[in-house]
Scaffold this motif. Sequence first.
Motif, PDB file in Angstrom:
ATOM      1  N   ASP A 252    -114.985  -4.507   9.133  1.00 37.36           N
ATOM      2  CA  ASP A 252    -115.480  -3.175   9.499  1.00 37.36           C
ATOM      3  C   ASP A 252    -115.304  -2.198   8.328  1.00 37.36           C
ATOM      4  O   ASP A 252    -115.754  -2.478   7.228  1.00 37.36           O
ATOM      5  N   ASN A 253    -114.606  -1.072   8.553  1.00 38.24           N
ATOM      6  CA  ASN A 253    -114.411  -0.054   7.512  1.00 38.24           C
ATOM      7  C   ASN A 253    -112.963   0.015   7.042  1.00 38.24           C
ATOM      8  O   ASN A 253    -112.491   1.053   6.581  1.00 38.24           O
ATOM      9  N   ALA A 254    -112.258  -1.095   7.155  1.00 33.77           N
ATOM     10  CA  ALA A 254    -110.841  -1.115   6.789  1.00 33.77           C
ATOM     11  C   ALA A 254    -110.660  -1.071   5.271  1.00 33.77           C
ATOM     12  O   ALA A 254    -111.617  -1.228   4.499  1.00 33.77           O
ATOM     13  N   ASN A 255    -109.400  -0.876   4.870  1.00 35.05           N
ATOM     14  CA  ASN A 255    -109.046  -0.786   3.452  1.00 35.05           C
ATOM     15  C   ASN A 255    -107.772  -1.586   3.216  1.00 35.05           C
ATOM     16  O   ASN A 255    -106.785  -1.408   3.931  1.00 35.05           O
ATOM     17  N   VAL A 256    -107.781  -2.471   2.211  1.00 41.94           N
ATOM     18  CA  VAL A 256    -106.616  -3.292   1.891  1.00 41.94           C
ATOM     19  C   VAL A 256    -106.364  -3.245   0.393  1.00 41.94           C
ATOM     20  O   VAL A 256    -107.297  -3.388  -0.406  1.00 41.94           O
ATOM     21  N   ALA A 257    -105.087  -3.058   0.014  1.00 42.47           N
ATOM     22  CA  ALA A 257    -104.706  -3.039  -1.396  1.00 42.47           C
ATOM     23  C   ALA A 257    -103.536  -3.985  -1.610  1.00 42.47           C
ATOM     24  O   ALA A 257    -102.593  -4.024  -0.813  1.00 42.47           O
ATOM     25  N   ALA A 258    -103.575  -4.768  -2.699  1.00 37.92           N
ATOM     26  CA  ALA A 258    -102.466  -5.633  -3.090  1.00 37.92           C
ATOM     27  C   ALA A 258    -102.061  -5.264  -4.514  1.00 37.92           C
ATOM     28  O   ALA A 258    -102.896  -5.271  -5.424  1.00 37.92           O
ATOM     29  N   VAL A 259    -100.776  -4.954  -4.699  1.00 35.36           N
ATOM     30  CA  VAL A 259    -100.283  -4.494  -6.002  1.00 35.36           C
ATOM     31  C   VAL A 259     -99.144  -5.412  -6.443  1.00 35.36           C
ATOM     32  O   VAL A 259     -97.996  -5.248  -6.018  1.00 35.36           O
ATOM     33  N   PRO A 260     -99.427  -6.378  -7.302  1.00 39.93           N
ATOM     34  CA  PRO A 260     -98.388  -7.311  -7.735  1.00 39.93           C
ATOM     35  C   PRO A 260     -97.686  -6.845  -9.010  1.00 39.93           C
ATOM     36  O   PRO A 260     -98.270  -6.186  -9.859  1.00 39.93           O
ATOM     37  N   GLU A 261     -96.414  -7.234  -9.134  1.00 40.09           N
ATOM     38  CA  GLU A 261     -95.674  -7.031 -10.377  1.00 40.09           C
ATOM     39  C   GLU A 261     -94.674  -8.166 -10.519  1.00 40.09           C
ATOM     40  O   GLU A 261     -93.871  -8.427  -9.622  1.00 40.09           O
ATOM     41  N   ILE A 262     -94.729  -8.872 -11.642  1.00 47.22           N
ATOM     42  CA  ILE A 262     -93.750  -9.905 -11.943  1.00 47.22           C
ATOM     43  C   ILE A 262     -93.164  -9.612 -13.318  1.00 47.22           C
ATOM     44  O   ILE A 262     -93.870  -9.262 -14.254  1.00 47.22           O
ATOM     45  N   LEU A 263     -91.838  -9.751 -13.419  1.00 45.74           N
ATOM     46  CA  LEU A 263     -91.129  -9.399 -14.638  1.00 45.74           C
ATOM     47  C   LEU A 263     -90.193 -10.542 -15.009  1.00 45.74           C
ATOM     48  O   LEU A 263     -89.231 -10.819 -14.291  1.00 45.74           O
ATOM     49  N   ALA A 264     -90.476 -11.200 -16.126  1.00 45.73           N
ATOM     50  CA  ALA A 264     -89.654 -12.310 -16.593  1.00 45.73           C
ATOM     51  C   ALA A 264     -88.759 -11.831 -17.735  1.00 45.73           C
ATOM     52  O   ALA A 264     -89.247 -11.383 -18.775  1.00 45.73           O
ATOM     53  N   ASN A 265     -87.451 -11.960 -17.518  1.00 47.83           N
ATOM     54  CA  ASN A 265     -86.479 -11.576 -18.543  1.00 47.83           C
ATOM     55  C   ASN A 265     -85.790 -12.782 -19.156  1.00 47.83           C
ATOM     56  O   ASN A 265     -84.771 -12.647 -19.832  1.00 47.83           O
ATOM     57  N   ASP A 266     -86.340 -13.976 -18.889  1.00 45.49           N
ATOM     58  CA  ASP A 266     -85.779 -15.214 -19.423  1.00 45.49           C
ATOM     59  C   ASP A 266     -86.917 -16.176 -19.708  1.00 45.49           C
ATOM     60  O   ASP A 266     -87.894 -16.228 -18.951  1.00 45.49           O
ATOM     61  N   ILE A 267     -86.796 -16.951 -20.772  1.00 50.30           N
ATOM     62  CA  ILE A 267     -87.867 -17.865 -21.172  1.00 50.30           C
ATOM     63  C   ILE A 267     -88.135 -18.941 -20.126  1.00 50.30           C
ATOM     64  O   ILE A 267     -89.234 -19.501 -20.035  1.00 50.30           O
ATOM     65  N   ASP A 268     -87.134 -19.236 -19.267  1.00 51.63           N
ATOM     66  CA  ASP A 268     -87.297 -20.279 -18.247  1.00 51.63           C
ATOM     67  C   ASP A 268     -87.592 -19.720 -16.858  1.00 51.63           C
ATOM     68  O   ASP A 268     -87.498 -20.453 -15.864  1.00 51.63           O
ATOM     69  N   ALA A 269     -87.938 -18.452 -16.786  1.00 48.34           N
ATOM     70  CA  ALA A 269     -88.338 -17.870 -15.497  1.00 48.34           C
ATOM     71  C   ALA A 269     -89.813 -18.205 -15.244  1.00 48.34           C
ATOM     72  O   ALA A 269     -90.676 -17.914 -16.083  1.00 48.34           O
ATOM     73  N   ARG A 270     -90.100 -18.817 -14.079  1.00 49.40           N
ATOM     74  CA  ARG A 270     -91.481 -19.156 -13.711  1.00 49.40           C
ATOM     75  C   ARG A 270     -91.870 -18.305 -12.501  1.00 49.40           C
ATOM     76  O   ARG A 270     -91.345 -18.490 -11.399  1.00 49.40           O
ATOM     77  N   LEU A 271     -92.783 -17.384 -12.727  1.00 48.60           N
ATOM     78  CA  LEU A 271     -93.149 -16.424 -11.695  1.00 48.60           C
ATOM     79  C   LEU A 271     -94.661 -16.447 -11.498  1.00 48.60           C
ATOM     80  O   LEU A 271     -95.427 -16.387 -12.458  1.00 48.60           O
ATOM     81  N   ILE A 272     -95.080 -16.491 -10.219  1.00 50.82           N
ATOM     82  CA  ILE A 272     -96.511 -16.595  -9.890  1.00 50.82           C
ATOM     83  C   ILE A 272     -96.852 -15.577  -8.820  1.00 50.82           C
ATOM     84  O   ILE A 272     -96.097 -15.404  -7.857  1.00 50.82           O
ATOM     85  N   HIS A 273     -97.991 -14.922  -8.967  1.00 54.37           N
ATOM     86  CA  HIS A 273     -98.489 -14.050  -7.909  1.00 54.37           C
ATOM     87  C   HIS A 273     -99.952 -14.361  -7.660  1.00 54.37           C
ATOM     88  O   HIS A 273    -100.756 -14.430  -8.590  1.00 54.37           O
ATOM     89  N   GLU A 274    -100.308 -14.546  -6.385  1.00 55.28           N
ATOM     90  CA  GLU A 274    -101.686 -14.795  -5.997  1.00 55.28           C
ATOM     91  C   GLU A 274    -102.092 -13.803  -4.913  1.00 55.28           C
ATOM     92  O   GLU A 274    -101.332 -13.559  -3.973  1.00 55.28           O
ATOM     93  N   ALA A 275    -103.281 -13.248  -5.035  1.00 58.36           N
ATOM     94  CA  ALA A 275    -103.778 -12.306  -4.030  1.00 58.36           C
ATOM     95  C   ALA A 275    -105.258 -12.571  -3.788  1.00 58.36           C
ATOM     96  O   ALA A 275    -106.025 -12.776  -4.731  1.00 58.36           O
ATOM     97  N   ALA A 276    -105.640 -12.557  -2.512  1.00 59.71           N
ATOM     98  CA  ALA A 276    -107.045 -12.751  -2.148  1.00 59.71           C
ATOM     99  C   ALA A 276    -107.383 -11.860  -0.966  1.00 59.71           C
ATOM    100  O   ALA A 276    -106.686 -11.865   0.052  1.00 59.71           O
ATOM    101  N   ILE A 277    -108.439 -11.070  -1.109  1.00 59.27           N
ATOM    102  CA  ILE A 277    -108.896 -10.176  -0.048  1.00 59.27           C
ATOM    103  C   ILE A 277    -110.393 -10.417   0.139  1.00 59.27           C
ATOM    104  O   ILE A 277    -111.154 -10.400  -0.830  1.00 59.27           O
ATOM    105  N   GLY A 278    -110.809 -10.632   1.379  1.00 61.06           N
ATOM    106  CA  GLY A 278    -112.232 -10.858   1.593  1.00 61.06           C
ATOM    107  C   GLY A 278    -112.586 -10.844   3.071  1.00 61.06           C
ATOM    108  O   GLY A 278    -111.717 -10.806   3.940  1.00 61.06           O
TER     109      GLY A 278
END
Length: 308
Positions: A252-278
């Motif tokens: 309908d007339n809805a509104n959706v927002a996805a705001v990701p933030e990933i911060l790696a402070n180590d070389i072995d940090a594995r961080l993933i963000h996925e977003a899908a709106i439809g």
Amino acid sequence: MIKLGNVEKFMLKKVSDIENIPHGAFNIRENGKGISRNTTENIDIVTKKDKPGIDIYVKANTKGETIHIPVIITESGVNDVVYNDFYIGENAEVLIVAGCGIHNSGCEVSQHDGIHSFYLEKGSKVRYVERHYGEGDGTGKRILNPETIINLKEGASLEMETVQIEGVDSTIRKTSGKLEKNSNLIISEKIMTHGTQFARTEFEVELNGEDASTKVTSRSVAKESSKQEFVSKVIGNTKCFGHVECDAIIMDNANVAAVPEILANDIDARLIHEAAIGKIAGEQVTKLMTFGLTEKEAEKEIINGFLK
């Protein structure tokens, strides 16, 4: 022993799958006051002295027990704030069922803000289920603002399932966590909004210990003129793993927002963000309609499957 009316029983069933006073440890809160409580040999529940709320203590090595802490509001104009702290002993494994239901048939706002803090000791495991529900034929709004603060010691794990499907006019849901070595946080969120309802999720976790991990899955449906926001932040400070997934159906007339933030402070940090709106795929609707469903019925079946 307290007696529950039909409204109270219905609300308790909706948010905690109980219709009467449960067995085991529990604390039932109605309209800003505790109305019934029970403790066990391994689980103690103590009223806070400095602010509204309770402290829940689970002894080390406790296994297979359930704690119910539902909140129900059955009056218009109630503004309830509660602070609940959970102290889970080493190697304990428990199920905690929380949630809040608001029945508002008046013209004033009814609101519940529940702040839950978890302190899991080494090797402990918690499954935490939180359901929110609103109803009532009045014009007063139903507002729920839950906040969850999570602290996991080495090897501890918390699985959190939150559900809000209907009846809540406005909600701001905040979850934050600090994870030590080999700890694990899993969060599953399901939300549906309609009309002019508003829902905002804020998630932030710090992966501080080696091999700490988190997985967050958010599934939501926004209908009519409702609005949703999903904001997440994962901070990896060592060798760790983080995965955040946000999937939303917009109608309908809805509104959706996805705001990701990933911060790696180590070389072995594995961080993933996925977003899908439809929107709902037209071929899915068409396929179901070939089995005799109307368009609205087909959409309902798709949404139910998506939020399952």
